[in-house]
Design a protein around this motif. Structure first.
Motif, PDB file in Angstrom:
ATOM      1  N   UNK A 183       2.351   7.891  -6.641  1.00 11.17           N
ATOM      2  CA  UNK A 183       1.412   8.266  -7.705  1.00 11.17           C
ATOM      3  C   UNK A 183       0.592   7.082  -8.213  1.00 11.17           C
ATOM      4  N   UNK A 184       0.262   6.147  -7.320  1.00 12.10           N
ATOM      5  CA  UNK A 184      -0.583   5.028  -7.679  1.00 12.10           C
ATOM      6  C   UNK A 184       0.092   3.922  -8.453  1.00 12.10           C
ATOM      7  N   UNK A 185       1.405   3.960  -8.565  1.00 13.16           N
ATOM      8  CA  UNK A 185       2.119   2.916  -9.305  1.00 13.16           C
ATOM      9  C   UNK A 185       2.119   1.609  -8.514  1.00 13.16           C
ATOM     10  N   UNK A 186       2.194   0.498  -9.216  1.00 13.31           N
ATOM     11  CA  UNK A 186       2.251  -0.813  -8.574  1.00 13.31           C
ATOM     12  C   UNK A 186       2.930  -1.798  -9.529  1.00 13.31           C
ATOM     13  N   UNK A 187       3.586  -2.793  -8.951  1.00 11.22           N
ATOM     14  CA  UNK A 187       4.303  -3.817  -9.714  1.00 11.22           C
ATOM     15  C   UNK A 187       4.029  -5.183  -9.105  1.00 11.22           C
ATOM     16  N   UNK A 188       4.018  -6.179  -9.959  1.00 11.39           N
ATOM     17  CA  UNK A 188       3.863  -7.576  -9.557  1.00 11.39           C
ATOM     18  C   UNK A 188       5.016  -8.397 -10.128  1.00 11.39           C
ATOM     19  N   UNK A 195       0.849  -1.190   0.000  1.00  8.92           N
ATOM     20  CA  UNK A 195       0.000   0.000   0.000  1.00  8.92           C
ATOM     21  C   UNK A 195       0.881   1.234   0.000  1.00  8.92           C
ATOM     22  N   UNK A 196       0.493   2.220  -0.783  1.00 10.24           N
ATOM     23  CA  UNK A 196       1.205   3.490  -0.800  1.00 10.24           C
ATOM     24  C   UNK A 196       0.456   4.561  -0.024  1.00 10.24           C
ATOM     25  N   UNK A 197      -0.825   4.305   0.257  1.00  5.95           N
ATOM     26  CA  UNK A 197      -1.641   5.243   1.023  1.00  5.95           C
ATOM     27  C   UNK A 197      -2.785   4.478   1.661  1.00  5.95           C
ATOM     28  N   UNK A 198      -3.576   5.175   2.464  1.00  4.02           N
ATOM     29  CA  UNK A 198      -4.737   4.534   3.078  1.00  4.02           C
ATOM     30  C   UNK A 198      -5.834   4.227   2.069  1.00  4.02           C
ATOM     31  N   UNK A 199      -5.760   4.828   0.894  1.00  5.22           N
ATOM     32  CA  UNK A 199      -6.837   4.722  -0.085  1.00  5.22           C
ATOM     33  C   UNK A 199      -6.582   3.684  -1.161  1.00  5.22           C
ATOM     34  N   UNK A 200      -5.396   3.094  -1.180  1.00  6.58           N
ATOM     35  CA  UNK A 200      -5.075   2.190  -2.287  1.00  6.58           C
ATOM     36  C   UNK A 200      -4.113   1.108  -1.799  1.00  6.58           C
ATOM     37  N   UNK A 201      -4.501  -0.145  -1.967  1.00  5.12           N
ATOM     38  CA  UNK A 201      -3.657  -1.273  -1.562  1.00  5.12           C
ATOM     39  C   UNK A 201      -3.948  -2.466  -2.468  1.00  5.12           C
ATOM     40  N   UNK A 202      -2.950  -3.358  -2.568  1.00  2.00           N
ATOM     41  CA  UNK A 202      -3.066  -4.583  -3.353  1.00  2.00           C
ATOM     42  C   UNK A 202      -2.658  -5.773  -2.492  1.00  2.00           C
ATOM     43  N   UNK A 203      -3.293  -6.915  -2.737  1.00  2.00           N
ATOM     44  CA  UNK A 203      -2.895  -8.169  -2.100  1.00  2.00           C
ATOM     45  C   UNK A 203      -2.927  -9.263  -3.158  1.00  2.00           C
TER      46      UNK A 203
END
Length: 377
Positions: free
Chosen positions: A153-158, A105-113
């Motif tokens: 800035x909402x970026x994410x990687x898998x 998670x980068x913020x309280x508003x956006x997370x991935x699992x």
């Protein structure tokens, strides 16, 4: 336990886990000041926690599975810290059973699992600030996605693998897009995203042997830093500055009678070469799993796999000069323990989750996981 086997355990996110854990007066007397934090009473044992992340002192996530009777035969479990207590986060009605490997998670508003179901198929969940929703899984049904990272800035990687081919995926804000991996064969174990860039870690098998690898994403591809034998896997990386990179993993050595043994490995890349003189004493730790910083961004804690029959959870702590082993919660009747750490931004504190397992005639059985916290200092 051999390095190859422990690596497989990590790659499958099966950091073997627990039975009943007791924490008596000795825990409070530990000079190391790792303190256990209660699990929600609603968590159904056997259970495990595999990864933890925090965005601030009042927001953290931990993931794994509950009612787990096999490697993936359980119900996905997500816990949330609200600044006062850990609670079980409600999940949508999922048409599958399984467990979760990683959360970011980068913020309280956006997370991935990310995790997998009982068939071995990868599964992905996303937090939108209000609730968790299942998200489409990119790639083929045979792709094993193991670790997710969230950045600015909402970026994410898998990252993960498809057979013996590494897999890297990038979230562009609307869809996941494949990115050419840094090597042709091998498995990726970790990914970190910061303002300084994107780094992946894992195991390169292109030379016919397992070699630990770190790669940084550049404008034209990947800048890769490999290790030499006996370093067999790099599980996590900490970027402390330009040309200042710390890595945690394992080395595969030969013991008496040719027995394959696993030892923890710490490397410090200075922009030119690896300095491996900073080592964790290998008295109880088998493999380093995570490396996390202090408030200033310098290395502070390493979470590890510990076995066999550990007396306590174990950490490696950096004092600015050397790494030393540190005890956490006492353990009773546990065969092996696997701990992951997460820095709490804005503080000098650290969360950890530990998955525990006992040995049975049929292999291993999960028990009750641990959550610990160290407030620094």
């Amino acid at each position: 336990m051999s390095a190859r086997r422990v690596t497989a355990v990590l790659a499958a996110a099966t950091v073997l886990l627990p039975t009943a854990v007791t924490a008596g007066p000795a825990a409070a007397a530990e000079a190391t000041d790792w303190q256990q934090v209660p699990l929600p009473a609603s968590v159904t044992s056997p259970a495990m926690l595999r990864w933890v992340t925090a965005t601030d002192p009042a927001n953290a996530w931990a993931v794994g599975g509950e009612a787990v009777t096999g490697r993936t035969a359980g119900t996905p479990l997500i816990l949330r810290w609200d600044g006062a207590a850990w609670t079980k986060s409600p999940l949508p009605a999922l048409p599958w059973n399984g467990v979760l490997h990683s959360v970011a998670a980068a913020s309280r508003l956006d997370a991935w699992a990310v995790g997998e179901d009982t068939t071995g198929r990868s599964r992905l969940l996303r937090w939108n600030g209000r609730q968790w929703r299942e998200a489409p899984v990119p790639g083929s049904a045979t792709v094993a996605l193991r670790t997710v990272a969230a950045g600015p800035l909402g970026s994410a990687w898998l990252v993960g693998y498809d057979g013996d081919r590494p897999v890297v995926l990038r979230w562009d804000g609307s869809v996941w897009r494949p990115v050419p991996p840094p090597m042709e064969t091998g498995r990726l174990a970790g990914v970190r995203v910061t303002w300084r860039g994107v780094w992946v870690t894992g195991q390169d098998r292109g030379s016919g042997q397992d070699l630990g690898l770190v790669a940084r994403r550049t404008a034209t591809g990947w800048a890769t830093v490999t290790t030499a034998a006996p370093v067999s896997v790099i599980n996590d990386v900490l970027v402390a500055g330009t040309g200042d990179l710390w890595a945690a993993g394992a080395a595969d050595i030969r013991g008496p009678g040719g027995l394959s043994l696993t030892q923890p490995w710490i490397g410090h890349w200075n922009g030119t070469a690896w300095d491996v003189t900073q080592r964790t004493p290998a008295t109880t730790i088998e493999q380093n799993v995570s490396i996390t910083p202090d408030r200033a961004g310098r290395p502070q804690w390493i979470g590890s796999i510990v076995g066999a029959n550990p007396a306590t959870t174990r950490y490696a702590r950096f004092d600015g000069t050397a790494w030393t082993e540190v005890s956490g919660a006492p353990l009773t009747g546990v065969f092996i323990a696997g701990t992951a750490t997460a820095h709490i931004p804005g503080t000098n504190a650290t969360w950890s989750v530990t998955a525990l397992a006992t040995q049975t005639p049929d292999g291993f059985a999960w028990g009750t996981p641990l959550i610990e916290r160290h407030d620094g200092g």
